[in-house]
Design a protein around this motif. Structure first.
Motif, short mmCIF file in Angstrom:
data_model
loop_
_atom_site.label_atom_id
_atom_site.label_comp_id
_atom_site.label_asym_id
_atom_site.label_seq_id
_atom_site.Cartn_x
_atom_site.Cartn_y
_atom_site.Cartn_z
N ARG A 65 0.88 -1.17 0.00
CA ARG A 65 0.00 0.00 0.00
C ARG A 65 0.92 1.21 0.00
O ARG A 65 1.77 1.33 0.87
CB ARG A 65 -0.87 0.02 1.25
N THR A 84 -3.43 0.24 -3.63
CA THR A 84 -3.80 -0.74 -2.61
C THR A 84 -3.88 -2.11 -3.26
O THR A 84 -4.11 -2.21 -4.47
CB THR A 84 -5.16 -0.41 -1.95
N ASP A 86 -6.26 -4.28 -3.09
CA ASP A 86 -7.60 -4.56 -3.60
C ASP A 86 -8.00 -3.68 -4.78
O ASP A 86 -8.69 -4.14 -5.69
CB ASP A 86 -8.64 -4.40 -2.49
N PRO A 132 -12.36 5.90 -3.23
CA PRO A 132 -12.17 4.54 -2.72
C PRO A 132 -10.75 4.29 -2.20
O PRO A 132 -10.56 3.60 -1.20
CB PRO A 132 -12.49 3.66 -3.93
N TRP A 133 -9.75 4.88 -2.86
CA TRP A 133 -8.36 4.73 -2.42
C TRP A 133 -8.14 5.49 -1.12
O TRP A 133 -7.50 4.97 -0.20
CB TRP A 133 -7.41 5.21 -3.51
N ASP A 135 -10.40 6.17 1.14
CA ASP A 135 -11.09 5.46 2.21
C ASP A 135 -10.27 4.27 2.70
O ASP A 135 -10.18 4.03 3.90
CB ASP A 135 -12.46 4.97 1.73
N GLU A 136 -9.68 3.54 1.77
CA GLU A 136 -8.89 2.36 2.16
C GLU A 136 -7.56 2.74 2.80
O GLU A 136 -7.09 2.08 3.73
CB GLU A 136 -8.65 1.45 0.96
#
Length: 156
Positions: A65, A84, A86, A132-133, A135-136
């Motif tokens: 990450r 990340t 995912d 989304p990135w 948040d992760e």
């Protein structure tokens, strides 16, 4: 580097050194957000395009990450890469204040997909902004025990 398994830490250093053309030794500390992984921060200087080379050199390892940022200059816009396991890699061009600059063709395409019912406009815009990135990665961004902390002050 937000998180890397211990076995990959020397490989990360070699990859960064290969791009920058100089020996690199990172200070690794434990990453509390993912037990068994390590984190490090590294400031670098390079020509425009170096951020993309760094991100490309690191993206091949699925377990990492990371984020790579390049500040804007007189010669080039800024860049931000987030990666990340995912989600894969996200790239954004940034302006002088750190705002993400989205090309109008990408906005038009998002709007068209939304109008066709292929996707939700809010979700499309969130992806274009890298939400989304963010948040992760947010739990990994907090400094772990012993991490260098940079205090930022608001100027009014």
């Amino acid at each position: 580097m937000h998180s890397a398994p211990r076995a990959l830490c020397p490989h990360v250093e070699w990859a960064v050194a290969g791009v920058l053309g100089t020996r690199v030794s990172l200070d690794w500390i434990r990453q509390p957000a993912a037990p068994g992984t390590w984190r490090s921060e590294f400031s670098w200087r390079g020509e425009p395009g170096t951020a993309s080379q760094l991100a490309s050199a690191l993206r091949g390892w699925h377990l990492l990450r990371f984020e790579v940022t390049a500040e804007p200059s007189a010669n080039a816009e800024g860049e931000r890469y987030s990666c990340t396991p995912d989600l894969g890699i996200f790239h954004a061009v940034t302006g002088i204040h750190g705002d993400i600059l989205i090309p109008e063709d990408r906005l038009r395409a998002a709007l068209l997909r939304s109008q066709r019912g292929e996707t939700d406009l809010e979700a499309e815009l969130a992806r274009l902004l890298g939400k989304p990135w963010d948040d992760e990665l947010e739990p990994f961004r907090y400094a772990g025990e012993g991490a260098p902390v940079r205090w930022l002050h608001q100027v009014v």
